[in-house]
Enzyme design. Structure first.
Site, PDB file in Angstrom:
ATOM      1  N   CYS A 233       9.248  13.509   0.152  1.00  0.00           N
ATOM      2  CA  CYS A 233       8.388  12.805   1.109  1.00  0.00           C
ATOM      3  C   CYS A 233       9.061  12.557   2.454  1.00  0.00           C
ATOM      4  O   CYS A 233       8.429  12.650   3.504  1.00  0.00           O
ATOM      5  CB  CYS A 233       7.935  11.477   0.520  1.00  0.00           C
ATOM      6  SG  CYS A 233       7.419  11.572  -1.204  1.00  0.00           S
TER       7      CYS A 233
ATOM      8  N   SER B 119      -2.180   3.475  -7.576  1.00  0.00           N
ATOM      9  CA  SER B 119      -1.833   4.545  -6.653  1.00  0.00           C
ATOM     10  C   SER B 119      -3.087   5.000  -5.918  1.00  0.00           C
ATOM     11  O   SER B 119      -4.211   4.868  -6.417  1.00  0.00           O
ATOM     12  CB  SER B 119      -1.238   5.726  -7.426  1.00  0.00           C
ATOM     13  OG  SER B 119      -1.233   6.889  -6.635  1.00  0.00           O
TER      14      SER B 119
ATOM     15  N   GLU C 130       2.165  -0.100  -9.344  1.00  0.00           N
ATOM     16  CA  GLU C 130       1.026   0.810  -9.437  1.00  0.00           C
ATOM     17  C   GLU C 130       0.879   1.273 -10.881  1.00  0.00           C
ATOM     18  O   GLU C 130       1.864   1.427 -11.598  1.00  0.00           O
ATOM     19  CB  GLU C 130       1.211   2.012  -8.514  1.00  0.00           C
ATOM     20  CG  GLU C 130       1.154   1.643  -7.046  1.00  0.00           C
ATOM     21  CD  GLU C 130       1.333   2.850  -6.142  1.00  0.00           C
ATOM     22  OE1 GLU C 130       1.500   3.976  -6.659  1.00  0.00           O
ATOM     23  OE2 GLU C 130       1.298   2.673  -4.920  1.00  0.00           O
TER      24      GLU C 130
ATOM     25  N   ASP D  64       7.567   6.542  -4.524  1.00  0.00           N
ATOM     26  CA  ASP D  64       6.721   5.964  -5.573  1.00  0.00           C
ATOM     27  C   ASP D  64       6.541   6.903  -6.766  1.00  0.00           C
ATOM     28  O   ASP D  64       6.485   6.462  -7.909  1.00  0.00           O
ATOM     29  CB  ASP D  64       5.349   5.616  -4.997  1.00  0.00           C
ATOM     30  CG  ASP D  64       5.393   4.348  -4.155  1.00  0.00           C
ATOM     31  OD1 ASP D  64       6.510   3.878  -3.845  1.00  0.00           O
ATOM     32  OD2 ASP D  64       4.326   3.824  -3.811  1.00  0.00           O
TER      33      ASP D  64
ATOM     34  N   ASP E 144       4.900   6.008   0.778  1.00  0.00           N
ATOM     35  CA  ASP E 144       3.866   4.974   0.900  1.00  0.00           C
ATOM     36  C   ASP E 144       4.231   3.719   1.687  1.00  0.00           C
ATOM     37  O   ASP E 144       3.458   3.252   2.504  1.00  0.00           O
ATOM     38  CB  ASP E 144       3.417   4.543  -0.488  1.00  0.00           C
ATOM     39  CG  ASP E 144       2.758   5.675  -1.260  1.00  0.00           C
ATOM     40  OD1 ASP E 144       2.852   6.830  -0.816  1.00  0.00           O
ATOM     41  OD2 ASP E 144       2.170   5.401  -2.308  1.00  0.00           O
ATOM     42  N   LYS E 145       5.371   3.106   1.422  1.00  0.00           N
ATOM     43  CA  LYS E 145       5.651   1.792   1.997  1.00  0.00           C
ATOM     44  C   LYS E 145       6.368   1.874   3.338  1.00  0.00           C
ATOM     45  O   LYS E 145       6.559   0.847   4.004  1.00  0.00           O
ATOM     46  CB  LYS E 145       6.496   0.956   1.023  1.00  0.00           C
ATOM     47  CG  LYS E 145       5.917   0.853  -0.381  1.00  0.00           C
ATOM     48  CD  LYS E 145       4.462   0.420  -0.390  1.00  0.00           C
ATOM     49  CE  LYS E 145       3.851   0.489  -1.780  1.00  0.00           C
ATOM     50  NZ  LYS E 145       3.712   1.853  -2.317  1.00  0.00           N
TER      51      LYS E 145
END
Length: 555
Positions: free
Chosen positions: A48, A471, A445, A80, A122-123
């Protein structure tokens, strides 16, 4: 331009400070320029963010061309997909706060005049934007880009398909060899998960909020457009410094309304609800769950992307990305079009200047009078089971109503084991509690559990309720963010196996069929659970974190 960096790097008494900088090769002229940070969410834990250090170089080049001095620094990130399904996932939401804190401490400790933030998984994007809102300096973000779609037997796939394949394999619907093949081809390049999961959803939010350059959300990580956007992002930061345009000048209440509108129209991740609430809190903007539901009632889903639809972020990019969605919403008078953005121009000016590809886009993005779903992507539910609210991604569910007997689990692991043993039956309502912000802690999640249910073909026959979260890849009638959470004695802590639970998305309702008297009786016998962690980061987080209804932030 006024510079706060002069406090740290100017004058005879700051000779030691300059000596440190010259030890890195900087000159007196470099130190006379504005000194700005380049925050890079990077590690080698997954694909990612793998390429973001490379993208930091053209960002720095863009800054240098405008007579700025860029200083890069790394912020932590949790991947994640790697942390999913076990204790490691408890650190995911925690990392958002750590990222925001890391940017704050680095920028403030070293007196930077502003910063660029590069994020992927994601974060990272919400954490960086939270820091921008908190610091209120000239700042801009750029998403690192999506991976390209995988190809499984001629079909485009993303990582969500692999999670669901685990359930299909457990049910005997897929061979081990097929599962292995899908695993091998699901993520062919660097970049974040390919569907409209949380990373790509938050990328759309950066453009909708006006905190990123128009068109920058959708190009894949491996596309040369990423390098061009990185260079232009660096240049744009210096223009923000010249005009003293700060983050909170951009992150207005109306900007959040635009972001929520794009979220609802796209059918994006429920995690965006948490993140937008947390960012708004940092920006001193009063945003509530009621604002989400108010906007949800007037915006249909016009985008077909995984997991709700058939396409990936790369497909969206080919037809115009976020600007295509926003142009359709602006045409329908659903956006605040005169808001200022990091380009120095308004939303309307940005969209009018953006040239869409000459391609047929109707299979991916439709007009509002011909939506994929008549209702919005996300709804807020309330009732005696969630008096402070809960969140459901209705666009990813085949059903909007469910009534069933509760099967209670006090941890994700126990629920996952139950599902993998094929014990779930049509009509069941699975409840996973003590997984909220404080109880988890970290509000894990539940993708492993939800995907296993879907993979067994039960997505339209079973409901799942949790004070944890999901998610962006989750499908089915899955209700998360139930507040108050079990750890603080919310109603979800008081229900028992066999209680009848009603979910009605159309009415915005989630109720357990118990009288007020029975609830009060159970409350008298309920005892708080001991915290799961007594020391370390998770213990600190559990003591400080707030309710999901306010974004599960530490403020």
């Amino acid at each position: 331009m006024a510079k706060r960096s002069t406090i740290v790097y100017f004058g005879p008494e700051r000779a030691p400070n300059r000596a440190f900088m010259k030890g890195m090769g900087l000159t007196d002229r470099d130190l006379e320029n504005p000194i700005v940070g380049v925050a890079v969410a990077w590690n080698e834990a997954g694909p990612c963010n793998l390429h973001l250090l490379d993208l930091a170089r053209p960002v720095k080049e863009g800054i240098i061309t405008q007579k700025g001095t860029p200083i890069a620094f790394v912020v932590p990130t949790v991947i994640d997909g790697i942390a999913m399904g076990y204790e490691g996932m408890k650190y995911s939401l925690v990392s958002r706060e750590v990222i925001a804190n890391t940017v704050e401490l680095t920028v403030n400790a070293h007196g930077y005049d502003g910063f660029v933030g590069l994020g992927g998984c994601d974060k990272t994007l919400p954490g960086i934007i939270m820091a921008a809102a908190r610091l209120n300096l000239p700042s801009i973000v750029m998403y690192g880009g999506t991976t390209l779609p995988g190809n499984f037997k001629g079909r485009k796939i993303a990582i969500g398909d692999v999670y669901e394949a685990v359930g299909a394999y457990g049910k005997g619907k897929m061979s081990l060899a097929e599962l292995k093949l899908m695993e091998d081809v699901a993520i062919p390049t660097a970049g974040a998960c390919g569907g409209l999961y949380t990373a790509n959803t938050m990328a759309l939010m950066t453009e909708a909020l006006g905190i990123a350059l128009t068109g920058s959300a959708s190009p894949p990580a491996v596309d040369e457009m990423r390098v061009r956007f990185a260079f232009e992002t660096g240049k744009a930061l210096m223009r923000l410094l010249e005009t003293d345009l700060k983050a909170r000048d951009i992150l207005s209440f109306e900007a959040f309304e635009n972001a929520i509108t794009v979220l609802m129209a796209s059918g994006g991740s429920t995690n965006a609800v948490l993140h937008l609430l947390a960012i708004a809190k940092e920006a001193n903007v009063k945003l509530t769950l009621e604002d989400f539901d108010r906007i949800a009632k007037k915006v249909p889903v016009i985008v077909s992307m995984k997991p709700s639809g058939d396409y990936t972020m790369y497909d969206l990019h080919l037809v115009g990305g976020a600007p295509l969605i926003m142009k359709k919403l602006m045409k329908a008078n659903l956006l605040h079009e005169n808001l200022i953005t990091v380009s120095g121009k308004t939303v309307k000016q940005n969209l009018e200047e953006f040239n869409l590809p000459n391609s047929n886009s109707e299979q991916i993005v439709r007009d509002l009078d011909n939506p994929f779903h008549d209702t919005s992507g996300i709804r807020i539910l309330k009732g005696n089971l969630a008096p402070e609210g809960a969140v459901v991604k209705v666009s990813a569910s085949k059903i909007t109503k469910h009534k069933g007997k509760a099967i209670i689990f006090d941890s994700e692991e126990d629920a996952f084991k139950f599902v993998l043993e094929n014990k779930v039956k049509a009509g069941d309502t699975i409840v996973i509690r003590y997984e909220g912000p404080k109880g988890g802690p970290g509000m894990r999640e539940m993708l492993a559990v939800t995907s296993a249910i879907v993979g067994q073909g039960l997505d339209d026959k079973v409901a799942l309720i949790t004070d944890g979260r999901f998610s962006g890849a989750t499908r089915g009638l899955m209700v998360g963010h139930v507040a108050p959470e079990a750890m603080v004695g919310g109603p979800i802590a008081l229900i028992k196996d066999g209680d009848s639970i009603i979910i009605d998305v159309d009415e915005g309702r989630i109720d357990v069929e118990l009288s007020d008297e029975e609830f009060e009786k159970r409350k008298k016998t309920w005892k708080p659970k001991e915290p799961k962690y007594k020391t370390g980061l998770l213990a600190q987080y559990s003591r400080l974190v707030g309710s999901a209804k306010e974004g599960a932030s530490l403020l």
